[in-house]
Design a protein around this motif. Structure first.
Motif, PDB file in Angstrom:
ATOM      1  N   GLN A  37       0.831  -1.230  -0.162  1.00 57.97           N
ATOM      2  CA  GLN A  37      -0.074  -0.127  -0.104  1.00 57.97           C
ATOM      3  C   GLN A  37       0.716   1.300   0.048  1.00 57.97           C
ATOM      4  O   GLN A  37       1.657   1.301   0.796  1.00 57.97           O
ATOM      5  CB  GLN A  37      -0.937  -0.013   1.171  1.00 57.97           C
ATOM      6  CG  GLN A  37      -1.840   1.143   1.388  1.00 57.97           C
ATOM      7  CD  GLN A  37      -2.855   0.920   2.471  1.00 57.97           C
ATOM      8  OE1 GLN A  37      -2.701   0.105   3.141  1.00 57.97           O
ATOM      9  NE2 GLN A  37      -3.207   2.397   2.759  1.00 57.97           N
ATOM     10  N   LYS A  38       0.671   2.247  -0.881  1.00 58.37           N
ATOM     11  CA  LYS A  38       1.479   3.336  -1.193  1.00 58.37           C
ATOM     12  C   LYS A  38       0.768   4.468  -0.393  1.00 58.37           C
ATOM     13  O   LYS A  38      -0.400   4.475   0.304  1.00 58.37           O
ATOM     14  CB  LYS A  38       1.643   3.603  -2.644  1.00 58.37           C
ATOM     15  CG  LYS A  38       2.433   2.412  -3.231  1.00 58.37           C
ATOM     16  CD  LYS A  38       3.090   2.804  -4.613  1.00 58.37           C
ATOM     17  CE  LYS A  38       4.088   2.026  -5.250  1.00 58.37           C
ATOM     18  NZ  LYS A  38       4.438   2.345  -6.340  1.00 58.37           N
ATOM     19  N   ALA A  39       1.316   5.740  -0.706  1.00 54.61           N
ATOM     20  CA  ALA A  39       0.704   6.887   0.032  1.00 54.61           C
ATOM     21  C   ALA A  39      -0.631   7.193  -0.203  1.00 54.61           C
ATOM     22  O   ALA A  39      -1.295   7.045  -1.495  1.00 54.61           O
ATOM     23  CB  ALA A  39       1.569   8.034  -0.293  1.00 54.61           C
ATOM     24  N   SER A  40      -1.485   7.734   0.725  1.00 55.92           N
ATOM     25  CA  SER A  40      -2.845   8.167   0.468  1.00 55.92           C
ATOM     26  C   SER A  40      -3.037   9.576   0.302  1.00 55.92           C
ATOM     27  O   SER A  40      -2.099  10.164   0.424  1.00 55.92           O
ATOM     28  CB  SER A  40      -3.864   7.471   1.578  1.00 55.92           C
ATOM     29  OG  SER A  40      -3.458   8.098   2.691  1.00 55.92           O
ATOM     30  N   ALA A  41      -4.252  10.071   0.363  1.00 54.32           N
ATOM     31  CA  ALA A  41      -4.158  11.584   0.319  1.00 54.32           C
ATOM     32  C   ALA A  41      -3.795  12.322   1.596  1.00 54.32           C
ATOM     33  O   ALA A  41      -3.590  13.631   1.546  1.00 54.32           O
ATOM     34  CB  ALA A  41      -5.642  11.986   0.152  1.00 54.32           C
ATOM     35  N   SER A  42      -3.862  11.673   2.793  1.00 53.63           N
ATOM     36  CA  SER A  42      -3.449  12.257   3.930  1.00 53.63           C
ATOM     37  C   SER A  42      -2.907  11.532   5.095  1.00 53.63           C
ATOM     38  O   SER A  42      -3.301  10.275   5.018  1.00 53.63           O
ATOM     39  CB  SER A  42      -4.778  12.744   4.690  1.00 53.63           C
ATOM     40  OG  SER A  42      -4.592  13.329   5.955  1.00 53.63           O
ATOM     41  N   SER A  43      -1.961  11.981   5.904  1.00 58.07           N
ATOM     42  CA  SER A  43      -1.462  11.166   7.016  1.00 58.07           C
ATOM     43  C   SER A  43      -1.274  11.981   8.232  1.00 58.07           C
ATOM     44  O   SER A  43      -0.253  11.962   9.050  1.00 58.07           O
ATOM     45  CB  SER A  43       0.084  10.956   6.368  1.00 58.07           C
ATOM     46  OG  SER A  43       0.867  11.751   6.056  1.00 58.07           O
ATOM     47  N   THR A  44      -2.404  12.747   8.581  1.00 55.65           N
ATOM     48  CA  THR A  44      -2.123  13.848   9.653  1.00 55.65           C
ATOM     49  C   THR A  44      -2.986  13.089  10.869  1.00 55.65           C
ATOM     50  O   THR A  44      -2.671  13.770  11.746  1.00 55.65           O
ATOM     51  CB  THR A  44      -2.984  14.790   9.269  1.00 55.65           C
ATOM     52  OG1 THR A  44      -4.370  14.667   8.764  1.00 55.65           O
ATOM     53  CG2 THR A  44      -2.593  15.823   8.270  1.00 55.65           C
ATOM     54  N   GLY A  45      -3.548  12.024  10.634  1.00 55.63           N
ATOM     55  CA  GLY A  45      -4.277  11.188  11.978  1.00 55.63           C
ATOM     56  C   GLY A  45      -5.800  11.907  12.081  1.00 55.63           C
ATOM     57  O   GLY A  45      -6.262  11.768  13.064  1.00 55.63           O
ATOM     58  N   VAL A  46      -6.144  12.807  11.161  1.00 55.39           N
ATOM     59  CA  VAL A  46      -7.395  13.310  11.014  1.00 55.39           C
ATOM     60  C   VAL A  46      -7.983  13.157   9.646  1.00 55.39           C
ATOM     61  O   VAL A  46      -7.483  13.242   8.623  1.00 55.39           O
ATOM     62  CB  VAL A  46      -7.328  14.762  11.540  1.00 55.39           C
ATOM     63  CG1 VAL A  46      -8.700  15.165  11.289  1.00 55.39           C
ATOM     64  CG2 VAL A  46      -6.704  14.903  12.591  1.00 55.39           C
TER      65      VAL A  46
END
Length: 604
Positions: free
Chosen positions: A73-82
């Motif tokens: 699995q590669k990067a998604s749209a967000s990785s902010t935890g929100v």
């Protein structure tokens, strides 16, 4: 006359040749123009494709035959935890998901290449979370324990393609801290009690044939806890053999592979042997203790068996030497008492007690830390004592220490590389596997104080953070990029040292450190920077690549910008989906696991 006629003929021939060449060039010009135009069009198309298509320079992943059906699995749209849709809190995960530990809702994904939001902890803030290689556990807002992972479900899992979410196993005991080993889970309650349950769901169902009434249950007797769907979960309480003082209780626990350290509110340190290998490297700090006799019929005061576990280096000093160096003794004394040969040490009731370390009696301890086969304590004056395995120098006793086993608590000197006028005081210890991190506060009384991050042990994959790959480091070295940092203090209007807020050391060799860059930042402070280094074979550093980092590096989000852990007030649910409270103060916390990493929201 003849010469003049020959010259005229030669000029006529040259003129004819020039006219012929000009005619040929005129005839070839249209074809050459077509070729040039075609080349220009092809070049323009190639340039457009190059600029419109992103070519990544990542390492090529060669999956195994059994892993072909499990993509990366590669990067998604967000990785902010929100979450982006409704702004709810959630976890951020990356690294290995081979045993469905960091993302149990997506068993088809074996590795997460970059940090991504994970919805399985949506609106959930935890008291604590612990990761092991094949299983994991957490404590939700109500103090209940949930477990998951392939190692927990075992053969009870119907299919590896089906998601197995967290399962409630320990309820109603107000748990605040967890420690995991390969076969056990240790839980510390808010009232200072320590419980142990099996790490496998099937072993938790091995209940005693007949429960005892509450009036006859002693401190060692197995208890009953009702879990999900009304299933009874087998557990036991681990209690001290030495009597605690008035109002004294346990406030912290730390587990290695085969032993458990426990700290009381009055600063006493106790040890718990999990199995027969608990003192193989001297990590207990003692040899003799007792265990309950499993064949005893007295459930109130069972018979005790006296046990002696001798470190291997003491029982056979020439175990790792060549045959020429070995002694002529025909037999080697056993390192484990022969009277417990027939006792199963994998059961949670092999040992039911905690024992105070004799050499630490009278020494007030403020922190404990257990590595894989080592033990550390920090006194209230900032001095460090360590013992256990030392073949990689993970205790930090210096480069001249050649012993691979330290059986008694020995002081670790953290001021070897600074002038004698500089005062050094340890303020935190973090250990995992064969790697140890010390946080040392230094001051000379005149200049500004500063903080150094010192590391020692096995840095084969860059875990030492000193820009070197060394598999043995006995003298604690200064980690680069995170030692000696200062920031402007708005309150005092001076430069203040930047302290690490939290350090998580993985047993597999990578480190996650959170810098407390918000402490003196004033109203404009956004959060805490996340720094990572060490091994990166399973993308556990979150860089999107598999190359290890020997230097602490500030982690960046896939969508751009520094990875900053934040704080906020949010609605919090328990893992059953019920609302616990609204506007709860929570903060993000990073945990380094076995080849993976996770950031969850923790209740402050």
């Amino acid at each position: 006359m003849f010469k003049r006629t020959a010259a005229q003929a030669l000029r006529s021939r040259r003129l004819y040749s020039r006219i012929s060449c000009t005619a040929q060039a005129a005839r070839a010009r249209p074809a050459r123009s077509v070729v040039i135009a075609s080349s220009a069009a092809a070049t323009a198309g190639l340039l457009w494709y190059s600029f419109s298509t992103t070519i990544h320079n990542d390492a090529i992943i060669t999956p195994k035959l059994e892993d072909i059906s499990k993509p990366v699995q590669k990067a998604s749209a967000s990785s902010t935890g929100v979450t982006e849709d409704d702004g709810s809190i959630c976890a951020v995960v990356w690294g290995s998901n081979q045993y469905n530990v960091i993302n149990p809702n997506e068993p088809a994904v074996q590795r997460v290449q970059c940090p991504v939001n994970s919805s399985w902890l949506k609106d959930v803030a935890l008291r604590d979370l612990a990761l092991h290689e094949r299983h994991a556990a957490c404590v939700d807002a109500r103090g209940d324990v949930y477990q998951w992972g392939d190692g927990f479900f075992g053969s009870s899992s119907t299919s590896k393609s089906e998601s197995q979410g967290p399962k409630l196993t320990l309820r109603g005991h107000d748990i605040i801290q967890l420690q995991l080993t390969e076969s056990r889970l240790y839980a510390l309650s808010a009232s200072g009690k320590i419980y142990v349950i099996a790490a496998n769901a099937e072993q938790q169902q091995n209940l005693p044939p007949k429960p005892l009434p509450a009036s006859t249950m002693s401190w060692w007797t197995p208890g009953w806890i009702w879990g999900a769907q009304g299933n009874a979960i087998d557990f036991a309480e681990v209690v001290p053999r030495q009597k605690l003082g008035w109002g004294e209780q346990f406030v912290s626990i730390s587990a290695g592979r085969n032993h458990l350290l426990a700290l009381t509110s009055s600063g006493r340190t106790m040890i718990h042997p999990m199995n027969k290998n608990a003192n193989a490297h001297g990590q207990l700090g003692l040899r003799k203790f007792d265990i309950p006799n499993p064949s005893s019929t007295d459930t109130v005061s069972p018979l005790r068996i006296h046990v002696e576990l001798v470190p291997r280096a003491v029982a056979d000093p020439f175990a790792t030497a060549s045959p020429f160096s070995r002694s002529a003794s025909p037999s080697v004394p056993p390192s484990v008492s022969t009277n417990i040969d027939g006792i199963d040490d994998q059961h949670i009731r092999f040992s039911d007690a905690l024992f105070e370390i004799p050499s630490l009696q009278g020494i007030k301890v403020s922190q404990i830390a257990a590595g894989g086969r080592t033990s550390f304590v920090m006194t209230d004056s900032g001095r460090v004592l360590g013992w256990g395995a030392n073949e990689f120098g993970q205790i930090g006793l210096g480069g001249n220490m050649t012993l691979d086993t330290i059986i008694l608590p020995t002081e670790v000197i953290l001021s070897r590389n600074v002038p004698g006028s500089v005062r050094t005081r340890c303020i935190d210890i973090s250990a995992g596997g064969d790697l140890t991190c010390f946080v040392a506060e230094r001051t000379d009384g005149e200049s500004l104080e500063y903080v150094d991050i010192l590391t020692c042990g096995n840095g084969q994959w860059g875990g030492l953070g000193n820009n070197l790959y060394s598999n043995a480091q006995g003298n604690p070295v200064r980690a680069k990029n995170i030692s000696g940092l200062r920031e402007y203090n708005e309150a005092s209007r001076t430069m203040s040292p930047i302290f690490p807020h939290a350090i998580s050391v993985s047993p597999t060799g990578h480190v996650l450190l959170t810098l407390d860059t918000q402490a003196h930042g004033g109203p404009g402070g956004l959060g805490r920077d996340l720094v990572a280094w060490g091994t990166n074979h399973d993308y556990q550093l979150g860089t999107g690549k598999r190359s290890s980092l020997p230097v602490p590096t500030t982690l960046e989000r896939p969508e751009g910008g520094r990875f900053i852990l934040g704080q906020r007030k949010a609605l919090v649910r328990d893992l059953a989906g019920n609302v616990w409270k609204k506007r709860v103060e929570v903060e993000q916390c990073a945990v380094a696991g076995y080849g993976n990493s996770i950031i969850y929201w923790k209740i402050k």
